[in-house]
Design an enzyme around this catalytic site. Structure first.
Site, PDB file in Angstrom:
ATOM      1  CE  LYS A 156      -3.817   1.966   2.747  1.00  0.00           C
ATOM      2  NZ  LYS A 156      -4.687   1.700   3.918  1.00  0.00           N
ATOM      3  CB  SER A 205      -7.490   4.046   3.394  1.00  0.00           C
ATOM      4  OG  SER A 205      -6.653   3.331   4.288  1.00  0.00           O
ATOM      5  CB  SER A 230      -8.156   1.324   6.182  1.00  0.00           C
ATOM      6  OG  SER A 230      -8.713   2.589   6.406  1.00  0.00           O
TER       7      SER A 230
END
Length: 466
Positions: free
Chosen positions: A80, A155, A179
């Site tokens: 990520k 997210s 997330s």
């Protein structure tokens, strides 16, 4: 309704294998890490225009030289784009600064690589991970592979899209308010947020008065999630927590499971409620005792969490030039980050009391688990919304209302530091996945994984390629 699913599954070396199976192919010599990486990169190119999940594609996959014996050696994946890996830019999903190649590798990234994975690049996230949808003020959003007109969550939305679409079987995610679990629910994946301290501490979270952020992965199989945490524990084990080891199947004894259907902040929509109730019946059929319970958190908890959310946005704005890059400009922050920052300015005098109350939440949570082994609830109060519903361009007050009504369950585990897992549990009439949430006491990830194995064996998850 027309089937508009987008996926990259096909007749290549990746097939529809999970990470454990691909690692087995590498160990047996049936496939090489290079072959797996090339196939995954080709799959990423195939779906990129439709889903846009990739923030940065590396020229060569990143492996560590000493990971050949690691359980996931050679399995392709993505990191990520809010964790540093030396030589790759870390953009944080933001247009407020210029992302430059990182000079160092974060502690968690070292742990991630130690499991043997081959990092092909970075996955997209909303600005600083603050939104519950991977959307932007002036860029294309990440889209849900099951229904591209809808959000993949956030997210960790880029990672979720890559795994759900079959580009890679496992991808990095992290969770500061849901997330890992939110995109898992939106994209039909398994997402375990571990106990605070189970993995190497996240660089951003450890600087906060209350560390909300934990790292983890998104997968399509429970055994991949279990194998990842076992592999990560070989690199770093927190002696303050019970060892986890490799969980390989359902538990043996009946458990007492609390059932929560609604949040004080929002009524759960009908489709999500049905998925949770159906899961409760399945757990009872598997021999567990399921009984209604009440979470010891209400509107005051939500107000305090929202203020703390604003405090994080304030810190980002105040320290961006120092901590990120000299090119950082607050004027370029999106509407959500800017609105949270302004909101905190108006109420900053409340922060000492909010921090005290949030700090006491761990004790209230622990009390709940004196009488329960796990708690079943929705992940989200409603199913994945259409693109635009949670756009940072929505007027701030309206956007905040929508977020609070949507993310009505997951922040509890971040504030208290407790583990929680999102599991696929159903779908809407038009095919969007629905997730359910299981929580357990601190250090009790084994309970969650054993329940997940049992539910997966009872009814295998839907597959996007079928």
């Amino acid at each position: 309704m027309a089937d508009d699913r987008v996926h990259a599954f096909g007749d290549d070396v990746l097939g529809d294998h999970d990470a454990v199976a691909l690692a087995g192919l590498v160990r047996s010599g049936e496939a090489s890490p290079d072959e797996l990486a090339e196939a995954a990169a080709a799959r990423a190119r195939r779906i990129d225009a439709a889903l846009e999940p990739v923030a940065f594609a590396a020229r060569l996959p990143r492996l560590t030289a000493d990971s050949r014996l690691a359980p996931f050696y050679g399995v392709p994946t993505y990191l990520k784009d809010n964790v540093d890996l030396r030589g790759m830019p870390t953009g944080q999903g933001s247009a407020a600064f210029r992302a430059r190649p990182a000079r160092r590798t974060a502690g968690f990234a070292d742990q991630f690589l130690a499991t043997g994975v081959a990092v092909l690049g970075k996955s997209r996230l909303p600005e600083f991970g603050l939104n519950a949808s991977t959307e932007y003020a002036a860029a294309e959003p990440v889209r849900n592979p099951w229904k591209p007109s809808h959000s993949p969550g956030a997210s960790s939305g880029g990672s979720a899209a890559l795994v759900a679409a079959g580009v890679v079987p496992i991808a990095h995610a992290n969770d500061g308010g849901g997330s890992i679990r939110i995109p898992a629910a939106c994209c039909g994946l398994i997402g375990l947020k571990p106990t605070r301290g189970r993995l190497v501490p996240n660089d951003q979270g450890r600087r906060l008065p209350i560390d909300l952020v934990t790292d983890g992965v998104l997968t399509r199989s429970v055994r991949d999630t279990a194998a990842f945490f076992a592999a990560a524990e070989r690199h770093h084990r927190n002696p303050a927590l019970p060892p986890l080891g490799l969980v390989e199947g359902p538990g043996t004894g009946p458990l007492r499971i609390g059932l929560v259907l609604d949040s004080p902040l929002a009524d759960t929509d009908a489709a999500t409620r049905r998925a949770v109730e159906d899961t409760a019946l399945r757990l009872e059929a598997l021999g567990h005792r399921v009984e209604p319970t009440v979470l010891p958190f209400g509107e005051e908890f939500s107000r305090d969490f929202t203020l703390y959310w604003g405090y994080i946005a304030f810190l980002i704005a105040a320290t961006g030039r120092l901590m990120l890059d000299r090119s950082f400009r607050t004027a370029r922050l999106d509407g959500l980050t800017s609105g949270l920052r302004r909101s905190f300015h108006r109420e900053f005098a409340r922060i000492p009391g909010a921090l005290r109350r949030l700090g006491r939440a761990e004790q209230a949570y622990a009390e709940l688990f004196r009488s329960h082994d796990a708690v079943l609830s929705p992940v989200l109060a409603h199913t994945a919304p259409p693109i635009g519903h949670l756009s940072p361009n929505v007027p701030f007050e309206e956007l905040m209302g929508r977020l609070q009504r949507y993310v009505a369950f997951t922040p509890i585990n971040n504030v208290t530091g407790a583990p929680g897992i999102s599991l696929p549990a159903g779908s809407t009439d038009d095919g969007l996945p629905i997730g359910v949430h299981l929580s357990a006491g601190h250090g009790q990830e084994r309970v969650l994984l054993e329940l997940a194995f049992a539910l997966e064996a009872d009814r295998p998850w839907r597959r996007i390629q079928d």
